[in-house]
Scaffold this motif. Structure first.
Motif, PDB file in Angstrom:
ATOM      1  N   VAL A   1       3.986  -6.990   4.717  1.00  0.00           N
ATOM      2  CA  VAL A   1       3.378  -5.671   4.531  1.00  0.00           C
ATOM      3  C   VAL A   1       4.453  -4.732   3.997  1.00  0.00           C
ATOM      4  CG1 VAL A   1       2.384  -3.672   5.701  1.00  0.00           C
ATOM      5  CG2 VAL A   1       1.658  -5.985   6.337  1.00  0.00           C
ATOM      6  N   THR A   2       4.150  -4.088   2.878  1.00  0.00           N
ATOM      7  CA  THR A   2       5.063  -3.116   2.286  1.00  0.00           C
ATOM      8  C   THR A   2       4.329  -1.798   2.110  1.00  0.00           C
ATOM      9  OG1 THR A   2       6.219  -4.868   1.083  1.00  0.00           O
ATOM     10  CG2 THR A   2       6.563  -2.602   0.338  1.00  0.00           C
ATOM     11  N   VAL A   3       4.903  -0.743   2.669  1.00  0.00           N
ATOM     12  CA  VAL A   3       4.312   0.585   2.578  1.00  0.00           C
ATOM     13  C   VAL A   3       5.285   1.475   1.815  1.00  0.00           C
ATOM     14  CG1 VAL A   3       3.313   2.519   3.833  1.00  0.00           C
ATOM     15  CG2 VAL A   3       3.204   0.203   4.799  1.00  0.00           C
ATOM     16  N   SER A   4       4.825   2.007   0.709  1.00  0.00           N
ATOM     17  CA  SER A   4       5.678   2.856  -0.124  1.00  0.00           C
ATOM     18  C   SER A   4       5.352   4.334   0.108  1.00  0.00           C
ATOM     19  CB  SER A   4       5.500   2.504  -1.599  1.00  0.00           C
ATOM     20  OG  SER A   4       4.139   2.641  -1.965  1.00  0.00           O
TER      21      SER A   4
ATOM     22  N   ASP B   1       6.488   1.055   8.698  1.00  0.00           N
ATOM     23  CA  ASP B   1       5.675  -0.097   9.089  1.00  0.00           C
ATOM     24  C   ASP B   1       5.957  -1.310   8.212  1.00  0.00           C
ATOM     25  OD1 ASP B   1       2.971   2.191   9.628  1.00  0.00           O
ATOM     26  OD2 ASP B   1       4.231   1.251  11.169  1.00  0.00           O
ATOM     27  N   THR B   2       6.757  -1.144   7.190  1.00  0.00           N
ATOM     28  CA  THR B   2       7.097  -2.247   6.296  1.00  0.00           C
ATOM     29  C   THR B   2       7.823  -3.348   7.047  1.00  0.00           C
ATOM     30  OG1 THR B   2       7.219  -0.824   4.343  1.00  0.00           O
ATOM     31  CG2 THR B   2       8.458  -2.895   4.270  1.00  0.00           C
ATOM     32  N   ALA B   3       7.289  -4.555   6.983  1.00  0.00           N
ATOM     33  CA  ALA B   3       7.865  -5.690   7.711  1.00  0.00           C
ATOM     34  C   ALA B   3       7.061  -6.945   7.413  1.00  0.00           C
ATOM     35  CB  ALA B   3       7.844  -5.429   9.217  1.00  0.00           C
ATOM     36  N   MET B   4       7.573  -8.065   7.877  1.00  0.00           N
ATOM     37  CA  MET B   4       6.788  -9.296   7.928  1.00  0.00           C
ATOM     38  C   MET B   4       6.040  -9.273   9.251  1.00  0.00           C
ATOM     39  SD  MET B   4       6.107 -12.079   6.218  1.00  0.00           S
ATOM     40  CE  MET B   4       7.492 -12.604   5.196  1.00  0.00           C
ATOM     41  N   TYR B   5       4.742  -9.499   9.199  1.00  0.00           N
ATOM     42  CA  TYR B   5       3.908  -9.463  10.392  1.00  0.00           C
ATOM     43  C   TYR B   5       3.519 -10.877  10.798  1.00  0.00           C
ATOM     44  CZ  TYR B   5       3.531  -4.413  10.340  1.00  0.00           C
ATOM     45  OH  TYR B   5       3.818  -3.073  10.407  1.00  0.00           O
ATOM     46  N   TYR B   6       3.646 -11.143  12.101  1.00  0.00           N
ATOM     47  CA  TYR B   6       3.383 -12.465  12.637  1.00  0.00           C
ATOM     48  C   TYR B   6       2.325 -12.401  13.729  1.00  0.00           C
ATOM     49  CZ  TYR B   6       7.903 -13.623  10.530  1.00  0.00           C
ATOM     50  OH  TYR B   6       8.948 -13.818   9.667  1.00  0.00           O
ATOM     51  N   CYS B   7       1.504 -13.420  13.758  1.00  0.00           N
ATOM     52  CA  CYS B   7       0.559 -13.643  14.835  1.00  0.00           C
ATOM     53  C   CYS B   7       1.189 -14.677  15.775  1.00  0.00           C
ATOM     54  CB  CYS B   7      -0.739 -14.157  14.224  1.00  0.00           C
ATOM     55  SG  CYS B   7      -1.980 -14.682  15.383  1.00  0.00           S
TER      56      CYS B   7
ATOM     57  N   VAL C   1       0.846  -1.186   0.000  1.00  0.00           N
ATOM     58  CA  VAL C   1       0.000   0.000   0.000  1.00  0.00           C
ATOM     59  C   VAL C   1       0.883   1.238   0.000  1.00  0.00           C
ATOM     60  CG1 VAL C   1      -1.935  -1.089   1.200  1.00  0.00           C
ATOM     61  CG2 VAL C   1      -0.157   0.070   2.502  1.00  0.00           C
ATOM     62  N   GLN C   2       0.282   2.354  -0.349  1.00  0.00           N
ATOM     63  CA  GLN C   2       0.994   3.621  -0.257  1.00  0.00           C
ATOM     64  C   GLN C   2       0.854   4.193   1.144  1.00  0.00           C
ATOM     65  OE1 GLN C   2      -0.506   6.076  -3.508  1.00  0.00           O
ATOM     66  NE2 GLN C   2       1.209   5.386  -4.786  1.00  0.00           N
ATOM     67  N   ALA C   3       1.780   5.045   1.497  1.00  0.00           N
ATOM     68  CA  ALA C   3       1.731   5.692   2.805  1.00  0.00           C
ATOM     69  C   ALA C   3       0.383   6.383   2.998  1.00  0.00           C
ATOM     70  CB  ALA C   3       2.865   6.700   2.926  1.00  0.00           C
ATOM     71  N   GLY C   4      -0.157   6.226   4.194  1.00  0.00           N
ATOM     72  CA  GLY C   4      -1.469   6.772   4.498  1.00  0.00           C
ATOM     73  C   GLY C   4      -2.597   5.781   4.295  1.00  0.00           C
ATOM     74  N   GLY C   5      -2.300   4.673   3.660  1.00  0.00           N
ATOM     75  CA  GLY C   5      -3.309   3.664   3.385  1.00  0.00           C
ATOM     76  C   GLY C   5      -3.568   2.764   4.584  1.00  0.00           C
ATOM     77  N   SER C   6      -4.424   1.770   4.356  1.00  0.00           N
ATOM     78  CA  SER C   6      -4.836   0.864   5.426  1.00  0.00           C
ATOM     79  C   SER C   6      -4.760  -0.583   4.955  1.00  0.00           C
ATOM     80  CB  SER C   6      -6.276   1.161   5.859  1.00  0.00           C
ATOM     81  OG  SER C   6      -6.407   2.467   6.376  1.00  0.00           O
ATOM     82  N   LEU C   7      -4.543  -1.462   5.916  1.00  0.00           N
ATOM     83  CA  LEU C   7      -4.619  -2.901   5.694  1.00  0.00           C
ATOM     84  C   LEU C   7      -5.219  -3.549   6.932  1.00  0.00           C
ATOM     85  CD1 LEU C   7      -1.145  -3.830   4.116  1.00  0.00           C
ATOM     86  CD2 LEU C   7      -3.367  -3.997   2.998  1.00  0.00           C
ATOM     87  N   ARG C   8      -5.852  -4.672   6.725  1.00  0.00           N
ATOM     88  CA  ARG C   8      -6.380  -5.453   7.843  1.00  0.00           C
ATOM     89  C   ARG C   8      -5.789  -6.845   7.774  1.00  0.00           C
ATOM     90  NH1 ARG C   8     -12.380  -7.872   8.998  1.00  0.00           N
ATOM     91  NH2 ARG C   8     -12.457  -7.557  11.258  1.00  0.00           N
ATOM     92  N   LEU C   9      -5.013  -7.175   8.773  1.00  0.00           N
ATOM     93  CA  LEU C   9      -4.424  -8.501   8.870  1.00  0.00           C
ATOM     94  C   LEU C   9      -5.345  -9.409   9.674  1.00  0.00           C
ATOM     95  CD1 LEU C   9      -0.692  -7.639   9.643  1.00  0.00           C
ATOM     96  CD2 LEU C   9      -1.883  -7.706   7.446  1.00  0.00           C
TER      97      LEU C   9
END
Length: 122
Positions: free
Chosen positions: A118-121, A88-94, A12-20
């Protein structure tokens, strides 16, 4: 044995949203505390947010007021991420640990998913 499967990552671009999402084994949330962690390339794994078995929530300072954790009655655990930043770009783990745990340290958690990127540009 607890099985955790993350999904929802993306670019996503900066300012965007994601739901994991984190799908867990049946009845996991009744006995386990849950956490979201992330690891960027070359950096240590860090805690993002945690939800203890009793519902107490803890957030890292870097994501507070931007990220929200929640769970439903179907053993799904979520991380809503708003106002995303390139950092916030990283691999996200539960992750899961039995009992009442609200720490953001990864040490107590003994069950982990495979991660979702998650990649934030900018």
């Amino acid at each position: 044995q607890v099985q955790l499967v993350e999904s929802g990552g993306g670019s996503v671009q900066a300012g965007g949203s994601l739901r994991l999402s984190c799908a867990a084994s049946r009845n996991t949330y009744r006995r386990y505390s849950m956490g979201w962690f992330r690891q960027a390339p070359g950096k240590e794994r860090e805690g993002v947010a945690g939800m203890a078995r009793d519902g107490r929530v803890t957030y890292a300072a870097s994501v507070k007021d931007r990220f929200t954790v929640s769970k439903d009655n179907s053993d799904n655990f979520y991380l809503q991420m708003n106002s995303l930043k390139p950092e916030d770009t990283a691999m996200y783990y539960c992750a899961a640990v039995m009992g009442w745990v609200s720490t953001l340290s990864p040490l107590p958690y003994n069950y982990w998913g495979q991660g979702t990127p998650v990649t934030v540009s900018s």
